[in-house]
Design a protein around this motif. Structure first.
Motif, PDB file in Angstrom:
ATOM      1  N   HIS A  92     -46.236  25.886  14.104  1.00 27.72           N
ATOM      2  CA  HIS A  92     -46.363  27.171  13.727  1.00 27.72           C
ATOM      3  C   HIS A  92     -46.834  28.178  14.911  1.00 27.72           C
ATOM      4  CE1 HIS A  92     -50.759  26.044  13.477  1.00 27.72           C
ATOM      5  NE2 HIS A  92     -50.941  27.568  13.259  1.00 27.72           N
ATOM      6  N   ARG A  93     -47.416  27.713  15.188  1.00 31.55           N
ATOM      7  CA  ARG A  93     -47.565  29.018  16.296  1.00 31.55           C
ATOM      8  C   ARG A  93     -46.918  28.939  17.295  1.00 31.55           C
ATOM      9  NH1 ARG A  93     -51.687  32.233  17.335  1.00 31.55           N
ATOM     10  NH2 ARG A  93     -53.557  31.975  15.669  1.00 31.55           N
ATOM     11  N   PHE A  94     -46.207  27.741  17.813  1.00 28.36           N
ATOM     12  CA  PHE A  94     -45.040  27.998  18.147  1.00 28.36           C
ATOM     13  C   PHE A  94     -43.579  28.657  18.085  1.00 28.36           C
ATOM     14  CE2 PHE A  94     -46.840  24.301  20.631  1.00 28.36           C
ATOM     15  CZ  PHE A  94     -47.261  24.931  21.508  1.00 28.36           C
ATOM     16  N   TYR A  95     -43.867  28.205  16.496  1.00 29.31           N
ATOM     17  CA  TYR A  95     -42.469  28.906  15.504  1.00 29.31           C
ATOM     18  C   TYR A  95     -42.523  30.182  15.626  1.00 29.31           C
ATOM     19  CZ  TYR A  95     -40.296  31.071  11.220  1.00 29.31           C
ATOM     20  OH  TYR A  95     -40.079  32.161  10.553  1.00 29.31           O
ATOM     21  N   LEU A  96     -43.962  31.221  15.649  1.00 26.04           N
ATOM     22  CA  LEU A  96     -44.111  32.305  16.173  1.00 26.04           C
ATOM     23  C   LEU A  96     -44.240  32.779  17.088  1.00 26.04           C
ATOM     24  CD1 LEU A  96     -46.809  32.815  12.996  1.00 26.04           C
ATOM     25  CD2 LEU A  96     -44.919  33.171  13.126  1.00 26.04           C
ATOM     26  N   LEU A 104     -41.572  30.915   5.216  1.00 26.97           N
ATOM     27  CA  LEU A 104     -41.280  29.832   6.923  1.00 26.97           C
ATOM     28  C   LEU A 104     -42.300  29.600   7.243  1.00 26.97           C
ATOM     29  CD1 LEU A 104     -39.490  27.859   7.390  1.00 26.97           C
ATOM     30  CD2 LEU A 104     -38.557  29.597   9.063  1.00 26.97           C
ATOM     31  N   ALA A 105     -43.136  30.067   7.387  1.00 23.17           N
ATOM     32  CA  ALA A 105     -44.310  30.239   8.811  1.00 23.17           C
ATOM     33  C   ALA A 105     -44.812  28.924   7.830  1.00 23.17           C
ATOM     34  CB  ALA A 105     -45.402  31.153   9.152  1.00 23.17           C
ATOM     35  N   TYR A 106     -45.605  29.085   6.708  1.00 28.96           N
ATOM     36  CA  TYR A 106     -46.749  28.711   6.128  1.00 28.96           C
ATOM     37  C   TYR A 106     -45.824  27.444   5.566  1.00 28.96           C
ATOM     38  CZ  TYR A 106     -50.419  31.933   4.587  1.00 28.96           C
ATOM     39  OH  TYR A 106     -50.933  32.927   4.671  1.00 28.96           O
ATOM     40  N   PHE A 107     -44.529  27.115   5.999  1.00 29.50           N
ATOM     41  CA  PHE A 107     -44.447  25.669   5.627  1.00 29.50           C
ATOM     42  C   PHE A 107     -44.453  25.269   6.445  1.00 29.50           C
ATOM     43  CE2 PHE A 107     -40.060  23.045   5.297  1.00 29.50           C
ATOM     44  CZ  PHE A 107     -40.508  22.284   3.969  1.00 29.50           C
ATOM     45  N   VAL A 108     -44.349  25.416   7.533  1.00 29.88           N
ATOM     46  CA  VAL A 108     -44.206  24.774   9.036  1.00 29.88           C
ATOM     47  C   VAL A 108     -45.706  24.258   9.072  1.00 29.88           C
ATOM     48  CG1 VAL A 108     -44.092  25.030  11.566  1.00 29.88           C
ATOM     49  CG2 VAL A 108     -42.060  25.953   9.976  1.00 29.88           C
ATOM     50  N   LEU A 109     -46.654  25.375   9.112  1.00 27.98           N
ATOM     51  CA  LEU A 109     -47.888  25.146   8.895  1.00 27.98           C
ATOM     52  C   LEU A 109     -48.110  23.981   8.360  1.00 27.98           C
ATOM     53  CD1 LEU A 109     -50.602  25.995   9.166  1.00 27.98           C
ATOM     54  CD2 LEU A 109     -51.030  27.070   7.738  1.00 27.98           C
ATOM     55  N   PHE A 132     -50.960  38.188   9.291  1.00 28.91           N
ATOM     56  CA  PHE A 132     -50.778  38.843  10.065  1.00 28.91           C
ATOM     57  C   PHE A 132     -50.208  38.392  11.506  1.00 28.91           C
ATOM     58  CE2 PHE A 132     -53.460  39.431  14.789  1.00 28.91           C
ATOM     59  CZ  PHE A 132     -53.257  40.640  14.989  1.00 28.91           C
ATOM     60  N   LEU A 133     -49.988  37.764  11.602  1.00 30.75           N
ATOM     61  CA  LEU A 133     -50.011  36.717  13.150  1.00 30.75           C
ATOM     62  C   LEU A 133     -48.198  37.327  12.467  1.00 30.75           C
ATOM     63  CD1 LEU A 133     -51.481  33.145  13.182  1.00 30.75           C
ATOM     64  CD2 LEU A 133     -51.698  35.444  14.636  1.00 30.75           C
ATOM     65  N   VAL A 134     -47.431  36.712  11.211  1.00 25.23           N
ATOM     66  CA  VAL A 134     -46.335  37.130  10.975  1.00 25.23           C
ATOM     67  C   VAL A 134     -45.614  38.796  11.234  1.00 25.23           C
ATOM     68  CG1 VAL A 134     -44.017  37.543   9.226  1.00 25.23           C
ATOM     69  CG2 VAL A 134     -45.610  35.430   9.397  1.00 25.23           C
ATOM     70  N   ARG A 135     -46.786  39.449  10.647  1.00 28.53           N
ATOM     71  CA  ARG A 135     -46.442  40.658  11.158  1.00 28.53           C
ATOM     72  C   ARG A 135     -46.506  40.889  12.378  1.00 28.53           C
ATOM     73  NH1 ARG A 135     -49.947  41.696   6.544  1.00 28.53           N
ATOM     74  NH2 ARG A 135     -51.492  42.013   7.542  1.00 28.53           N
TER      75      ARG A 135
END
Length: 411
Positions: free
Chosen positions: A57-61, A43-48, A205-208
Protein backbone atom coordinates in the motif's frame (compact mmCIF):
# COMPACT_ATOMS: atom_id res chain seq x y z
CA UNK A 1 3.61 -18.03 14.98
CA UNK A 2 -0.10 -18.94 15.06
CA UNK A 3 -1.35 -21.31 12.38
CA UNK A 4 -4.03 -20.46 9.81
CA UNK A 5 -6.93 -22.88 9.46
CA UNK A 6 -9.02 -20.90 6.92
CA UNK A 7 -10.53 -22.96 4.11
CA UNK A 8 -12.27 -21.03 1.33
CA UNK A 9 -16.01 -21.89 1.38
CA UNK A 10 -17.43 -23.10 -1.91
CA UNK A 11 -20.09 -20.39 -1.98
CA UNK A 12 -17.47 -17.69 -1.49
CA UNK A 13 -15.35 -19.17 -4.30
CA UNK A 14 -18.23 -18.96 -6.79
CA UNK A 15 -19.35 -15.54 -5.54
CA UNK A 16 -15.82 -14.25 -5.99
CA UNK A 17 -15.68 -15.53 -9.58
CA UNK A 18 -19.03 -13.89 -10.36
CA UNK A 19 -18.77 -10.56 -8.51
CA UNK A 20 -15.12 -9.56 -8.70
CA UNK A 21 -14.97 -9.23 -12.53
CA UNK A 22 -18.08 -7.01 -12.50
CA UNK A 23 -16.52 -4.72 -9.89
CA UNK A 24 -13.23 -4.70 -11.83
CA UNK A 25 -14.99 -3.84 -15.11
CA UNK A 26 -16.83 -0.95 -13.43
CA UNK A 27 -13.63 0.36 -11.84
CA UNK A 28 -11.80 0.12 -15.17
CA UNK A 29 -14.44 2.35 -16.78
CA UNK A 30 -15.29 4.80 -14.04
CA UNK A 31 -14.20 8.41 -14.43
CA UNK A 32 -11.63 10.13 -12.27
CA UNK A 33 -12.04 13.39 -10.33
CA UNK A 34 -11.56 16.30 -12.71
CA UNK A 35 -10.39 13.92 -15.42
CA UNK A 36 -7.11 13.39 -13.52
CA UNK A 37 -5.45 10.13 -12.58
CA UNK A 38 -5.93 10.05 -8.80
CA UNK A 39 -5.35 7.44 -6.13
CA UNK A 40 -8.40 5.58 -4.82
CA UNK A 41 -9.03 5.11 -1.09
CA UNK A 42 -10.99 1.83 -1.57
CA UNK A 43 -8.19 0.48 -3.75
CA UNK A 44 -5.61 1.59 -1.17
CA UNK A 45 -7.47 -0.34 1.53
CA UNK A 46 -7.75 -3.29 -0.82
CA UNK A 47 -3.98 -3.29 -1.34
CA UNK A 48 -3.49 -2.86 2.42
CA UNK A 49 -5.57 -5.96 3.16
CA UNK A 50 -3.99 -8.14 0.49
CA UNK A 51 -0.40 -6.86 0.53
CA UNK A 52 0.03 -4.97 3.77
CA UNK A 53 2.62 -7.41 5.09
CA UNK A 54 4.92 -6.35 2.25
CA UNK A 55 4.01 -2.67 2.49
CA UNK A 56 2.49 -2.71 -1.00
CA UNK A 57 0.00 0.00 0.00
CA UNK A 58 2.95 2.31 0.64
CA UNK A 59 4.42 1.53 -2.75
CA UNK A 60 1.00 2.09 -4.34
CA UNK A 61 0.93 5.59 -2.82
CA UNK A 62 4.56 6.21 -3.89
CA UNK A 63 5.71 6.31 -0.25
CA UNK A 64 8.78 4.26 -1.10
CA UNK A 65 10.96 4.80 1.98
CA UNK A 66 8.20 3.90 4.42
CA UNK A 67 7.32 0.92 2.27
CA UNK A 68 10.86 -0.38 2.53
CA UNK A 69 10.44 -0.78 6.31
CA UNK A 70 8.05 -3.69 5.76
CA UNK A 71 10.41 -5.71 3.57
CA UNK A 72 13.18 -6.49 6.12
CA UNK A 73 10.54 -7.39 8.71
CA UNK A 74 8.88 -9.77 6.26
CA UNK A 75 12.30 -11.19 5.34
CA UNK A 76 12.97 -11.72 9.07
CA UNK A 77 9.78 -13.77 9.31
CA UNK A 78 10.81 -15.96 6.36
CA UNK A 79 14.33 -16.34 7.76
CA UNK A 80 13.07 -17.21 11.25
CA UNK A 81 10.52 -19.69 9.92
CA UNK A 82 13.16 -21.43 7.81
CA UNK A 83 15.35 -21.90 10.90
CA UNK A 84 12.30 -22.89 12.90
CA UNK A 85 11.45 -25.65 10.41
CA UNK A 86 15.05 -26.89 10.50
CA UNK A 87 15.05 -26.91 14.31
CA UNK A 88 11.69 -28.70 14.36
CA UNK A 89 12.98 -31.40 12.00
CA UNK A 90 16.16 -31.82 14.11
CA UNK A 91 14.13 -31.99 17.30
CA UNK A 92 11.78 -34.56 15.78
CA UNK A 93 14.66 -36.79 14.65
CA UNK A 94 16.42 -36.51 18.02
CA UNK A 95 13.21 -37.15 19.96
CA UNK A 96 12.57 -40.27 17.90
CA UNK A 97 16.08 -41.60 18.62
CA UNK A 98 15.63 -40.80 22.35
CA UNK A 99 12.38 -42.75 22.36
CA UNK A 100 14.00 -45.75 20.65
CA UNK A 101 17.04 -45.59 22.98
CA UNK A 102 14.85 -45.55 26.09
CA UNK A 103 12.94 -48.54 24.78
CA UNK A 104 16.20 -50.39 24.11
CA UNK A 105 17.49 -49.65 27.62
CA UNK A 106 14.23 -50.76 29.23
CA UNK A 107 14.35 -53.99 27.22
CA UNK A 108 18.07 -54.87 27.53
CA UNK A 109 18.72 -54.10 31.21
CA UNK A 110 16.36 -56.84 32.54
CA UNK A 111 17.62 -59.18 29.82
CA UNK A 112 21.25 -58.68 30.94
CA UNK A 113 20.30 -59.18 34.58
CA UNK A 114 18.58 -62.46 33.71
CA UNK A 115 21.52 -63.47 31.50
CA UNK A 116 23.95 -63.20 34.45
CA UNK A 117 21.92 -65.72 36.46
CA UNK A 118 21.58 -67.96 33.40
CA UNK A 119 25.37 -67.88 32.82
CA UNK A 120 26.04 -68.94 36.38
CA UNK A 121 23.68 -71.88 36.00
CA UNK A 122 25.21 -72.92 32.66
CA UNK A 123 28.74 -72.73 34.09
CA UNK A 124 27.63 -75.04 36.92
CA UNK A 125 26.26 -77.50 34.34
CA UNK A 126 29.54 -77.45 32.40
CA UNK A 127 31.59 -78.06 35.57
CA UNK A 128 29.33 -80.89 36.69
CA UNK A 129 29.32 -82.70 33.33
CA UNK A 130 31.75 -85.55 32.62
CA UNK A 131 34.78 -84.49 30.62
CA UNK A 132 34.48 -85.36 26.92
CA UNK A 133 30.86 -86.40 27.23
CA UNK A 134 28.09 -85.26 24.91
CA UNK A 135 26.34 -83.56 27.85
CA UNK A 136 29.41 -81.43 28.57
CA UNK A 137 29.77 -80.39 24.91
CA UNK A 138 26.08 -79.44 24.72
CA UNK A 139 26.38 -77.42 27.92
CA UNK A 140 29.46 -75.63 26.58
CA UNK A 141 27.62 -74.71 23.37
CA UNK A 142 24.69 -73.35 25.34
CA UNK A 143 27.10 -71.36 27.50
CA UNK A 144 28.89 -69.89 24.45
CA UNK A 145 25.60 -69.01 22.81
CA UNK A 146 24.38 -67.27 25.96
CA UNK A 147 27.68 -65.40 26.31
CA UNK A 148 27.39 -64.10 22.73
CA UNK A 149 23.79 -63.06 23.39
CA UNK A 150 24.89 -61.30 26.57
CA UNK A 151 27.72 -59.52 24.76
CA UNK A 152 25.33 -58.37 22.01
CA UNK A 153 22.86 -57.06 24.62
CA UNK A 154 25.62 -55.17 26.41
CA UNK A 155 26.74 -53.60 23.12
CA UNK A 156 23.19 -52.50 22.30
CA UNK A 157 22.76 -51.17 25.81
CA UNK A 158 25.96 -49.12 25.62
CA UNK A 159 25.00 -47.72 22.22
CA UNK A 160 21.51 -46.86 23.45
CA UNK A 161 22.90 -45.07 26.50
CA UNK A 162 25.35 -43.12 24.32
CA UNK A 163 22.61 -42.21 21.82
CA UNK A 164 20.29 -41.23 24.64
CA UNK A 165 22.80 -38.87 26.17
CA UNK A 166 23.78 -37.35 22.80
CA UNK A 167 20.27 -37.00 21.36
CA UNK A 168 18.81 -35.61 24.57
CA UNK A 169 21.32 -32.78 24.31
CA UNK A 170 20.47 -32.27 20.62
CA UNK A 171 16.74 -32.32 21.37
CA UNK A 172 17.15 -29.77 24.14
CA UNK A 173 19.30 -27.52 21.95
CA UNK A 174 17.01 -27.74 18.92
CA UNK A 175 13.97 -27.16 21.14
CA UNK A 176 15.56 -23.97 22.46
CA UNK A 177 16.40 -22.92 18.88
CA UNK A 178 12.86 -23.53 17.76
CA UNK A 179 11.40 -21.46 20.60
CA UNK A 180 13.91 -18.67 19.90
CA UNK A 181 13.04 -18.45 16.19
CA UNK A 182 9.33 -18.64 17.04
CA UNK A 183 9.78 -15.56 19.22
CA UNK A 184 11.75 -13.77 16.47
CA UNK A 185 9.05 -14.53 13.89
CA UNK A 186 6.29 -13.45 16.26
CA UNK A 187 8.03 -10.16 17.10
CA UNK A 188 8.55 -9.37 13.40
CA UNK A 189 4.92 -10.28 12.65
CA UNK A 190 3.69 -8.14 15.57
CA UNK A 191 5.77 -5.21 14.27
CA UNK A 192 4.27 -5.57 10.77
CA UNK A 193 0.78 -5.91 12.24
CA UNK A 194 1.28 -2.74 14.27
CA UNK A 195 2.48 -0.84 11.20
CA UNK A 196 -0.49 -2.11 9.17
CA UNK A 197 -2.95 -1.00 11.86
CA UNK A 198 -1.33 2.44 12.02
CA UNK A 199 -1.44 2.75 8.23
CA UNK A 200 -5.09 1.64 8.20
CA UNK A 201 -5.88 4.64 10.41
CA UNK A 202 -3.66 7.00 8.41
CA UNK A 203 -4.72 5.77 4.97
CA UNK A 204 -7.34 8.50 4.20
CA UNK A 205 -4.74 11.15 5.00
CA UNK A 206 -2.07 9.34 2.95
CA UNK A 207 -4.38 9.09 -0.07
CA UNK A 208 -5.30 12.80 0.13
CA UNK A 209 -1.64 13.75 0.41
CA UNK A 210 -0.69 11.54 -2.54
CA UNK A 211 -3.51 13.04 -4.64
CA UNK A 212 -2.41 16.59 -3.75
CA UNK A 213 1.08 15.68 -4.86
CA UNK A 214 -0.27 14.39 -8.17
CA UNK A 215 -2.32 17.52 -8.78
CA UNK A 216 0.66 19.75 -8.06
CA UNK A 217 2.89 17.93 -10.54
CA UNK A 218 3.22 19.71 -13.86
CA UNK A 219 2.78 16.61 -15.96
CA UNK A 220 2.10 16.41 -19.70
CA UNK A 221 -0.77 14.01 -19.13
CA UNK A 222 -2.35 16.10 -16.37
CA UNK A 223 -5.98 16.89 -17.04
CA UNK A 224 -6.41 14.38 -19.86
CA UNK A 225 -9.55 12.27 -19.42
CA UNK A 226 -9.19 8.52 -19.27
CA UNK A 227 -10.88 6.40 -21.95
CA UNK A 228 -13.59 3.97 -20.99
CA UNK A 229 -11.23 1.18 -21.99
CA UNK A 230 -7.48 1.27 -22.22
CA UNK A 231 -4.56 -0.78 -23.46
CA UNK A 232 -5.29 -4.10 -25.11
CA UNK A 233 -9.05 -3.81 -24.48
CA UNK A 234 -9.21 -0.60 -26.57
CA UNK A 235 -7.37 -2.23 -29.45
CA UNK A 236 -9.48 -5.40 -29.27
CA UNK A 237 -12.76 -3.49 -29.10
CA UNK A 238 -11.88 -1.98 -32.47
CA UNK A 239 -12.42 -5.46 -33.96
CA UNK A 240 -16.14 -5.41 -33.05
CA UNK A 241 -18.19 -5.26 -36.23
CA UNK A 242 -21.43 -3.45 -36.98
CA UNK A 243 -24.81 -4.93 -37.82
CA UNK A 244 -26.16 -8.16 -36.43
CA UNK A 245 -22.67 -9.71 -36.17
CA UNK A 246 -21.75 -6.86 -33.83
CA UNK A 247 -24.02 -8.33 -31.16
CA UNK A 248 -22.08 -11.57 -31.28
CA UNK A 249 -18.76 -9.71 -31.30
CA UNK A 250 -19.77 -7.72 -28.23
CA UNK A 251 -20.89 -10.90 -26.45
CA UNK A 252 -17.50 -12.47 -27.15
CA UNK A 253 -15.70 -9.29 -26.13
CA UNK A 254 -17.47 -8.77 -22.80
CA UNK A 255 -17.40 -12.46 -21.85
CA UNK A 256 -13.65 -12.49 -22.54
CA UNK A 257 -13.11 -9.28 -20.58
CA UNK A 258 -15.17 -10.71 -17.71
CA UNK A 259 -13.10 -13.86 -17.26
CA UNK A 260 -9.81 -12.03 -17.90
CA UNK A 261 -10.13 -10.41 -14.45
CA UNK A 262 -10.00 -13.87 -12.89
CA UNK A 263 -6.24 -13.67 -13.36
CA UNK A 264 -6.23 -10.87 -10.76
CA UNK A 265 -7.99 -13.18 -8.31
CA UNK A 266 -5.20 -15.72 -8.81
CA UNK A 267 -2.62 -13.12 -7.79
CA UNK A 268 -4.35 -12.56 -4.45
CA UNK A 269 -5.04 -16.25 -3.80
CA UNK A 270 -1.46 -17.31 -4.50
CA UNK A 271 -0.24 -14.38 -2.40
CA UNK A 272 -2.32 -15.74 0.48
CA UNK A 273 -0.96 -19.24 -0.15
CA UNK A 274 2.66 -18.03 -0.02
CA UNK A 275 2.07 -16.06 3.19
CA UNK A 276 0.15 -18.93 4.81
CA UNK A 277 2.81 -21.48 3.84
CA UNK A 278 6.01 -19.57 4.60
CA UNK A 279 4.92 -17.11 7.29
CA UNK A 280 2.39 -19.16 9.28
CA UNK A 281 3.57 -22.67 8.25
CA UNK A 282 -0.04 -23.41 7.21
CA UNK A 283 -0.21 -24.47 3.53
CA UNK A 284 -3.73 -24.58 2.11
CA UNK A 285 -5.52 -27.50 0.51
CA UNK A 286 -7.67 -25.32 -1.77
CA UNK A 287 -5.59 -22.51 -3.34
CA UNK A 288 -3.88 -24.49 -6.10
CA UNK A 289 -6.93 -26.61 -6.97
CA UNK A 290 -9.27 -23.62 -7.06
CA UNK A 291 -6.98 -21.60 -9.30
CA UNK A 292 -6.11 -24.24 -11.88
CA UNK A 293 -9.80 -25.11 -12.25
CA UNK A 294 -10.56 -21.40 -12.62
CA UNK A 295 -7.90 -21.03 -15.29
CA UNK A 296 -9.37 -24.02 -17.12
CA UNK A 297 -12.75 -22.25 -17.33
CA UNK A 298 -11.03 -19.02 -18.34
CA UNK A 299 -9.21 -20.79 -21.17
CA UNK A 300 -12.46 -22.24 -22.51
CA UNK A 301 -14.59 -19.09 -22.26
CA UNK A 302 -11.83 -16.84 -23.66
CA UNK A 303 -11.78 -18.81 -26.92
CA UNK A 304 -14.40 -16.60 -28.60
CA UNK A 305 -12.59 -13.43 -27.44
CA UNK A 306 -9.32 -14.75 -28.85
CA UNK A 307 -11.04 -15.52 -32.14
CA UNK A 308 -12.58 -12.03 -32.23
CA UNK A 309 -9.20 -10.35 -31.65
CA UNK A 310 -7.38 -12.90 -33.86
CA UNK A 311 -5.11 -13.91 -30.99
CA UNK A 312 -5.05 -17.64 -31.73
CA UNK A 313 -1.71 -19.03 -32.87
CA UNK A 314 -1.50 -19.58 -36.62
CA UNK A 315 1.13 -19.73 -39.37
CA UNK A 316 0.93 -16.49 -41.37
CA UNK A 317 3.73 -17.10 -43.86
CA UNK A 318 1.21 -17.68 -46.67
CA UNK A 319 -1.85 -15.98 -45.18
CA UNK A 320 -0.43 -12.56 -44.21
CA UNK A 321 0.56 -11.37 -47.74
CA UNK A 322 -2.91 -12.09 -49.17
CA UNK A 323 -5.37 -9.35 -50.06
CA UNK A 324 -8.50 -8.93 -47.87
CA UNK A 325 -10.65 -10.75 -50.45
CA UNK A 326 -8.24 -13.72 -50.68
CA UNK A 327 -7.93 -13.85 -46.91
CA UNK A 328 -11.72 -13.99 -46.68
CA UNK A 329 -11.84 -16.80 -49.25
CA UNK A 330 -9.19 -18.77 -47.35
CA UNK A 331 -11.14 -18.32 -44.11
CA UNK A 332 -14.37 -19.44 -45.76
CA UNK A 333 -12.78 -22.60 -47.18
CA UNK A 334 -11.07 -23.54 -43.88
CA UNK A 335 -14.04 -22.68 -41.69
CA UNK A 336 -15.38 -26.22 -42.13
CA UNK A 337 -12.53 -27.54 -39.98
CA UNK A 338 -13.27 -24.95 -37.32
CA UNK A 339 -16.96 -25.87 -37.13
CA UNK A 340 -16.11 -29.59 -36.93
CA UNK A 341 -13.80 -28.90 -33.98
CA UNK A 342 -16.23 -26.54 -32.21
CA UNK A 343 -19.17 -28.91 -32.80
CA UNK A 344 -17.31 -31.89 -31.36
CA UNK A 345 -16.25 -29.74 -28.39
CA UNK A 346 -19.88 -28.71 -27.81
CA UNK A 347 -21.26 -32.27 -28.01
CA UNK A 348 -18.59 -33.90 -25.85
CA UNK A 349 -18.73 -31.02 -23.38
CA UNK A 350 -22.50 -31.46 -23.13
CA UNK A 351 -22.06 -35.18 -22.37
CA UNK A 352 -19.41 -34.48 -19.71
CA UNK A 353 -21.52 -31.73 -18.11
CA UNK A 354 -24.74 -33.76 -17.99
CA UNK A 355 -22.95 -36.77 -16.45
CA UNK A 356 -21.17 -34.59 -13.86
CA UNK A 357 -24.44 -32.88 -12.93
CA UNK A 358 -26.36 -36.15 -12.67
CA UNK A 359 -23.93 -37.73 -10.17
CA UNK A 360 -22.95 -34.41 -8.51
CA UNK A 361 -19.28 -35.07 -9.22
CA UNK A 362 -16.81 -33.51 -6.76
CA UNK A 363 -13.03 -33.26 -6.64
CA UNK A 364 -10.94 -35.99 -5.02
CA UNK A 365 -9.17 -33.60 -2.62
CA UNK A 366 -10.23 -32.70 0.91
CA UNK A 367 -11.80 -29.51 -0.44
CA UNK A 368 -14.34 -31.54 -2.49
CA UNK A 369 -15.34 -28.78 -4.89
CA UNK A 370 -18.29 -29.50 -7.17
CA UNK A 371 -17.10 -30.28 -10.71
CA UNK A 372 -20.24 -29.81 -12.81
CA UNK A 373 -19.87 -26.00 -13.22
CA UNK A 374 -16.43 -26.55 -14.75
CA UNK A 375 -17.86 -29.13 -17.15
CA UNK A 376 -20.61 -26.70 -18.18
CA UNK A 377 -17.88 -24.14 -18.91
CA UNK A 378 -16.88 -26.43 -21.81
CA UNK A 379 -20.40 -26.09 -23.21
CA UNK A 380 -20.48 -22.32 -22.73
CA UNK A 381 -17.04 -21.89 -24.30
CA UNK A 382 -17.94 -24.07 -27.29
CA UNK A 383 -21.25 -22.25 -27.77
CA UNK A 384 -19.55 -18.83 -27.72
CA UNK A 385 -16.91 -20.13 -30.10
CA UNK A 386 -19.56 -21.36 -32.57
CA UNK A 387 -21.41 -18.03 -32.40
CA UNK A 388 -18.19 -16.14 -33.05
CA UNK A 389 -17.42 -18.52 -35.90
CA UNK A 390 -20.79 -17.72 -37.46
CA UNK A 391 -20.13 -13.97 -37.13
CA UNK A 392 -16.66 -14.40 -38.59
CA UNK A 393 -18.02 -16.41 -41.52
CA UNK A 394 -20.65 -13.74 -42.27
CA UNK A 395 -17.97 -11.04 -42.19
CA UNK A 396 -15.76 -13.11 -44.52
CA UNK A 397 -18.60 -13.40 -47.04
CA UNK A 398 -19.13 -9.65 -46.78
CA UNK A 399 -15.42 -8.99 -47.34
CA UNK A 400 -15.29 -11.44 -50.26
CA UNK A 401 -18.24 -9.71 -51.91
CA UNK A 402 -17.01 -6.14 -51.43
CA UNK A 403 -13.24 -6.63 -51.45
CA UNK A 404 -12.95 -4.46 -48.33
CA UNK A 405 -12.49 -5.61 -44.70
CA UNK A 406 -15.83 -5.65 -42.92
CA UNK A 407 -14.16 -4.46 -39.72
CA UNK A 408 -11.42 -1.78 -39.96
CA UNK A 409 -9.76 -3.09 -36.82
CA UNK A 410 -9.16 -6.44 -38.55
CA UNK A 411 -7.64 -5.02 -41.71
Amino acid sequence: MPSLTFVLPHWLYWTMLAVFPVVAMIMARRGRSGGKRLYSLPLAYFVLITGGMLGLHRFYLKSIWWGLIFLPLFAAILFANAHQRTARATYSDAANIVRVSKGTIEREEPRIAEADATLASLKSEVDAAEEGSFTKKAAERRLQREERRLESSKTRLEEARADLQEQQAIAASSGDDRRFWEIVAFIAFAAILALVVIDAILLPFLVRRANRRLIEEDDEDEGEPLPALSGEFTKDYATVSSGWTGWIDRLSFYSGEFVSYWAVIAVFVYYYEVVARYVFNSPTNWAHEGMYLMFGMQYLIMGAYAMLSESHVRVDIFYAPLSPRRKALADILTSVFFFIFAGVLLVTGWIFAVDATRVNEVSFTEWQLTYWPFKWAIVVGAFLLILQGIAKLAQDFRTFATGRPSVPGKA
